[in-house]
Enzyme design. Structure first.
Site, PDB file in Angstrom:
ATOM      1  N   ASP A  75       0.860  -1.196   0.000  1.00  0.00           N
ATOM      2  CA  ASP A  75       0.000   0.000   0.000  1.00  0.00           C
ATOM      3  C   ASP A  75       0.886   1.231   0.000  1.00  0.00           C
ATOM      4  O   ASP A  75       2.033   1.168  -0.437  1.00  0.00           O
ATOM      5  CB  ASP A  75      -0.876  -0.046   1.254  1.00  0.00           C
ATOM      6  CG  ASP A  75      -0.024   0.163   2.494  1.00  0.00           C
ATOM      7  OD1 ASP A  75      -0.559   0.577   3.516  1.00  0.00           O
ATOM      8  OD2 ASP A  75       1.184  -0.065   2.415  1.00  0.00           O
ATOM      9  N   ASP A  87       2.643  -7.209   8.871  1.00  0.00           N
ATOM     10  CA  ASP A  87       2.078  -6.097   8.100  1.00  0.00           C
ATOM     11  C   ASP A  87       1.085  -5.303   8.949  1.00  0.00           C
ATOM     12  O   ASP A  87       1.156  -4.061   9.012  1.00  0.00           O
ATOM     13  CB  ASP A  87       1.394  -6.665   6.850  1.00  0.00           C
ATOM     14  CG  ASP A  87       0.711  -5.587   6.068  1.00  0.00           C
ATOM     15  OD1 ASP A  87      -0.328  -5.092   6.524  1.00  0.00           O
ATOM     16  OD2 ASP A  87       1.236  -5.199   5.017  1.00  0.00           O
TER      17      ASP A  87
HETATM   18  N1  LIG Z   1      -0.372  -2.899   4.388  1.00  0.00           N
HETATM   19  C1  LIG Z   1      -1.494  -2.562   5.039  1.00  0.00           C
HETATM   20  N2  LIG Z   1      -2.258  -1.601   4.514  1.00  0.00           N
HETATM   21  C2  LIG Z   1      -3.376  -1.274   5.197  1.00  0.00           C
HETATM   22  C3  LIG Z   1      -3.771  -1.860   6.400  1.00  0.00           C
HETATM   23  C4  LIG Z   1      -4.970  -1.223   6.781  1.00  0.00           C
HETATM   24  C5  LIG Z   1      -5.785  -1.415   8.016  1.00  0.00           C
HETATM   25  N3  LIG Z   1      -5.604  -2.684   8.616  1.00  0.00           N
HETATM   26  C6  LIG Z   1      -6.082  -2.790   9.981  1.00  0.00           C
HETATM   27  C7  LIG Z   1      -6.457  -4.175  10.268  1.00  0.00           C
HETATM   28  C8  LIG Z   1      -5.568  -4.793  11.017  1.00  0.00           C
HETATM   29  C9  LIG Z   1      -4.458  -3.917  11.331  1.00  0.00           C
HETATM   30  O1  LIG Z   1      -4.144  -4.062  12.703  1.00  0.00           O
HETATM   31  C10 LIG Z   1      -4.963  -2.536  10.978  1.00  0.00           C
HETATM   32  O2  LIG Z   1      -5.491  -1.952  12.136  1.00  0.00           O
HETATM   33  C11 LIG Z   1      -5.258  -0.294   5.792  1.00  0.00           C
HETATM   34  N4  LIG Z   1      -4.288  -0.361   4.867  1.00  0.00           N
HETATM   35  C12 LIG Z   1      -4.058   0.417   3.663  1.00  0.00           C
HETATM   36  O3  LIG Z   1      -3.371   1.596   4.062  1.00  0.00           O
HETATM   37  C13 LIG Z   1      -3.864   2.710   3.297  1.00  0.00           C
HETATM   38  C14 LIG Z   1      -4.669   3.566   4.236  1.00  0.00           C
HETATM   39  O4  LIG Z   1      -3.744   4.318   5.007  1.00  0.00           O
HETATM   40  P1  LIG Z   1      -4.382   5.574   5.807  1.00  0.00           P
HETATM   41  O5  LIG Z   1      -5.027   6.466   4.728  1.00  0.00           O
HETATM   42  O6  LIG Z   1      -3.218   6.216   6.507  1.00  0.00           O
HETATM   43  O7  LIG Z   1      -5.426   4.997   6.755  1.00  0.00           O
HETATM   44  C15 LIG Z   1      -4.755   2.119   2.227  1.00  0.00           C
HETATM   45  O8  LIG Z   1      -3.988   1.725   1.116  1.00  0.00           O
HETATM   46  C16 LIG Z   1      -5.291   0.880   2.941  1.00  0.00           C
HETATM   47  O9  LIG Z   1      -5.711  -0.112   2.021  1.00  0.00           O
HETATM   48  C17 LIG Z   1      -2.952  -2.877   6.939  1.00  0.00           C
HETATM   49  O10 LIG Z   1      -3.194  -3.471   8.000  1.00  0.00           O
HETATM   50  N5  LIG Z   1      -1.820  -3.183   6.213  1.00  0.00           N
END
Ligand SMILES: Nc1nc2c(c(CN[C@H]3C=C[C@H](O)[C@@H]3O)cn2[C@@H]2O[C@H](COP(=O)(O)O)[C@@H](O)[C@H]2O)c(=O)[nH]1
Length: 366
Positions: free
Chosen positions: A269, A338
């Site tokens: 991401d 991740d």
């Molecule tokens: N690699 C990765 N990307 C993730 C997440 C998550 C949410 N996961 C939740 C579930 C379990 C975890 O504990 C987290 O609490 C969102 N995203 C991505 O980030 C971007 C949003 O960023 P911002 O606009 O700053 O919120 C967007 O591309 C979104 O698709 C993740 O976990 N890993």
């Protein structure tokens, strides 16, 4: 023909037979790691610092142990579904169909935000909050029949679902509507409108489920050409995070039971490259570094963007291998690492401790 001349006809037949031969292993692969390694081996604007990766492995392992990161961590988030049923599965599928591109250039006060449960939610959490609010308001936003209803599920409906408490609208609303429409049609045509049938079709394999999503849904097919390579690089971020969220929500049972869940990689991401750079693991060339710091657009599918995504996936894989080497008994996989890294960069953002902005690519892929 003399004895020492090869029988070309026989050779051609043999080659044809081998080409058609199934691989010995029946277990499916997504090809994401192979593509990430290829990008890393050919990258010139991104590099990995092995000493920092080694140090990061120690720190990440310690912190994840301290915070006891496990699949159950996922449901502890205030807005995530708490049940382990069809409704939760539908919620996660809808969420990961739309889980992309929340970033804004406006100030924190003016950026797109959802007001729900007496709080202002931005970024990824604005998506989750909007879906929860819609369900409470009686909009069946997680129902694939609704997505196909051109009268009921319109752009105006989506504007209502994602109405902001500021003047800025959620980005890419029309693209989000297209994702829902396409997914509704595919579920109707191939899976009898049933997500349970989609999960069943993967026969307990996480890799197979990722491949089904990439095969059947255009909006999950996150793969791109790189450096003239014949095969596209498969990144499949939302397909993979869907499988990971189901696995986490159901804690590896029921719909979340996958015998090969550890084949899922980090989700490429715009947040993980940022934290990996902050940790010193992922370095940028001076020009790329300046472009990211100046918040300049890096086009989707461009060489720089592919390096950022591919090298980040490979970086997390190398850190994972180092953790496994140091702690062979650990159950830590790329998914939990991740989740931890995303939560870490969000804590740093909240504390005003970001050392570099995240990169700016606007796309439906992440
Ligand atoms: N690699 C990765 N990307 C993730 C997440 C998550 C949410 N996961 C939740 C579930 C379990 C975890 O504990 C987290 O609490 C969102 N995203 C991505 O980030 C971007 C949003 O960023 P911002 O606009 O700053 O919120 C967007 O591309 C979104 O698709 C993740 O976990 N890993």
């Amino acid at each position: 023909m003399s004895d020492d001349e090869p029988d070309l006809e026989l050779l051609a037949l043999l080659r044809q037979h081998l080409r058609g031969k199934q691989t010995t292993s029946e277990e499916p692969e997504t090809g994401v790691l192979e593509g990430a390694e290829y990008v890393y081996n050919n990258a010139i604007d991104c590099a990995l610092d092995m000493r920092s990766c080694k140090n990061a492995a120690i720190a990440i392992y310690e912190q994840m142990q301290l915070k006891s990161y496990s699949p159950a961590t996922w449901a502890t988030h205030e807005l995530h579904p708490k049940t382990k049923d069809e409704a939760a599965l539908a919620f996660i599928f809808t969420m990961d169909l739309l889980n992309f591109s929340f970033w804004s250039e406006k100030s924190d006060a003016d950026r797109f935000a959802i007001f729900y449960k007496d709080k202002r939610w931005t970024g990824y959490w604005s998506l989750v909050a909007a879906l929860q609010r819609a369900l409470e308001e009686g909009i069946p936003i997680t129902d694939s029949h609704f997505w196909q209803d051109q009268e009921e599920c319109t752009l105006d409906t989506l504007k209502r679902v994602f109405r902001s408490c500021t003047d800025e609208e959620m980005p890419l609303l029309e693209e989000r509507l297209s994702c829902l429409r396409e997914a509704g049609t595919v579920l109707y045509e191939k899976y009898q409108c049933s997500l349970a049938n989609l999960i069943k079709a993967a026969d307990g394999s996480a890799a197979a489920l990722v491949n089904l999503l990439a095969r059947d849904f255009d909006c999950f097919r996150d793969e791109h050409r790189y450096e003239g390579r014949r095969k596209p690089i498969r990144v499949l971020k939302r397909a993979q995070i869907f499988v990971a969220d189901v696995w986490a929500c159901f804690e590896g049972e029921g719909y979340g039971e996958f015998r090969d869940i550890d084949k899922i990689t980090m989700f490429a991401d715009y947040r993980i490259p940022q934290i990996l750079n902050s940790l010193g693991c992922l370095g940028f060339s001076p020009l790329l570094d300046a472009t990211v710091r100046d918040k300049k657009d890096i086009p989707s599918g461009s060489n720089w963007e592919m390096q950022l995504r591919g090298c980040s996936i490979w970086c997390v894989e190398l850190i994972r291998r180092e953790i496994k080497r140091q702690h062979p008994e650990s159950k830590i996989n790329a998914i939990l690492m991740d989740f931890f890294l995303y939560d870490l960069i969000k804590e740093m953002e909240a504390a005003g401790q970001e050392t570099i902005p995240h990169h700016r690519t606007r796309s439906i892929w992440y």
